[in-house]
Design an enzyme around this catalytic site. Sequence first.
Site, PDB file in Angstrom:
ATOM      1  N   THR A 169      51.442  27.509  39.804  1.00 45.67           N
ATOM      2  CA  THR A 169      52.635  28.605  40.449  1.00 45.67           C
ATOM      3  C   THR A 169      51.723  29.439  40.954  1.00 45.67           C
ATOM      4  OG1 THR A 169      54.229  28.044  38.694  1.00 45.67           O
ATOM      5  CG2 THR A 169      54.301  30.321  39.932  1.00 45.67           C
ATOM      6  N   VAL A 198      65.616  25.592  35.935  1.00 44.71           N
ATOM      7  CA  VAL A 198      65.180  26.679  36.625  1.00 44.71           C
ATOM      8  C   VAL A 198      64.340  27.376  35.637  1.00 44.71           C
ATOM      9  CG1 VAL A 198      65.695  28.794  37.869  1.00 44.71           C
ATOM     10  CG2 VAL A 198      67.260  26.842  38.101  1.00 44.71           C
ATOM     11  N   GLY A 199      63.155  27.679  36.131  1.00 49.67           N
ATOM     12  CA  GLY A 199      62.216  28.553  35.348  1.00 49.67           C
ATOM     13  C   GLY A 199      62.299  29.945  35.434  1.00 49.67           C
ATOM     14  N   THR A 220      52.954  33.872  35.778  1.00 56.93           N
ATOM     15  CA  THR A 220      52.909  32.309  35.765  1.00 56.93           C
ATOM     16  C   THR A 220      52.525  32.088  34.052  1.00 56.93           C
ATOM     17  OG1 THR A 220      51.657  30.562  36.755  1.00 56.93           O
ATOM     18  CG2 THR A 220      50.304  32.423  36.144  1.00 56.93           C
ATOM     19  N   GLY A 221      53.206  30.945  33.889  1.00 57.44           N
ATOM     20  CA  GLY A 221      52.983  30.335  32.767  1.00 57.44           C
ATOM     21  C   GLY A 221      54.358  29.513  32.335  1.00 57.44           C
ATOM     22  N   GLY A 223      57.611  29.100  31.546  1.00 59.22           N
ATOM     23  CA  GLY A 223      58.937  29.744  31.899  1.00 59.22           C
ATOM     24  C   GLY A 223      59.724  30.376  30.783  1.00 59.22           C
TER      25      GLY A 223
HETATM   26  N1  ASP Z   1      56.356  29.657  35.200  1.00 58.37           N
HETATM   27  C1  ASP Z   1      56.682  28.612  35.814  1.00 58.37           C
HETATM   28  C2  ASP Z   1      57.646  27.964  35.381  1.00 58.37           C
HETATM   29  O1  ASP Z   1      58.112  27.824  34.216  1.00 58.37           O
HETATM   30  C3  ASP Z   1      55.400  27.437  35.743  1.00 58.37           C
HETATM   31  C4  ASP Z   1      54.175  28.020  36.001  1.00 58.37           C
HETATM   32  O2  ASP Z   1      53.983  29.292  36.322  1.00 58.37           O
HETATM   33  O3  ASP Z   1      53.043  27.419  36.252  1.00 58.37           O
HETATM   34  O4  ASP Z   1      58.448  27.256  36.149  1.00 58.37           O
END
Ligand code: ASP
Length: 301
Positions: A169, A198-199, A220-221, A223
């Site tokens: 992301t 949906v994240g 990020t991470g 969700g």
């Molecule tokens: N946070 C994003 C999601 O869960 C994924 C990511 O940050 O890599 O959609």
Amino acid sequence: MKPAIIVHGGAWKIAEDTHADHIAGTRAAVAAGWALLKQGETALDAVEAAVSAMEDDPTFDAGIGSVLNRVGEIEMDAIIMDGETLALGAVAAVRGIINPVRLARLIVRDTDHSLLVAEGARRFAELKGMRLCAEAELTVPREVERFRALQQKKDYHLSEGFTPDPMDTVGAVAIDANGNVAAATSTGGVHYKLPGRVGDSPLVGAGAYADNLTGAASATGHGESIMRVVLSKTTTDALGQGMSAQEAADYAIKYMYDRVSGYGGIIVVDSQGEIAFAYNTPHMAVAWVDSSGEIQARIKG
Ligand code: ASP
């Protein structure tokens, strides 16, 4: 006010053989945002430019290069937020456009809505003259291979719950010469997600938040963990309680781990222009402009 910008190109385990691409991609994104800030343009323009540069880059899980969901389709989420007015635009589960963050920006500019989803978001893109594209234009061989490999694994059946790894992301936060802050985040989400999932990324306060009174953050991470602790707003609230940018970033990541055992990363800029990031994943891709005006890009591990 001296402008500042920091971007991320995702957290989690970033494969060794893609480190150079991540460094080049985040560096180019910061350069795009910084060029605007140096010309006196707004933080909102800078974060839009930085994030759309990474959406155009197939290295990242956003725009071109997005991950495939469980039926082999690409559904993308994005948000952009203006810290001066608290206006925000977001899109969720949108298909067939290259730059979801630019669509989110058009929602801020041309509507009195904040979040459009799926087909409605796509129709709005069409209405605004954005080019619609075939899924093939967004799809990269890396993700087709990953999708096929996941299909072979029997633990990935619909009925069996599992926690997918977050991917690459992208996000950016900035402050401009007028002291206005902005944040933006864009993603294809997590691989092999259920259609319609949906994240955190397009959810205000979770995937991003911006308020001139405190600062701006982009997450990020994982969700489903990030949204539970409203990670970006938790970070900017910590700034409001008097923490430094680094203290706020560290605090928010620790809070997410302590409270929901969540993993992820956050970038932040405070209202004084201090930037920071924190993460508890094996890696995080970040790039920023340092105090001497040089671009720094790193895969932190
Ligand atoms: N946070 C994003 C999601 O869960 C994924 C990511 O940050 O890599 O959609």
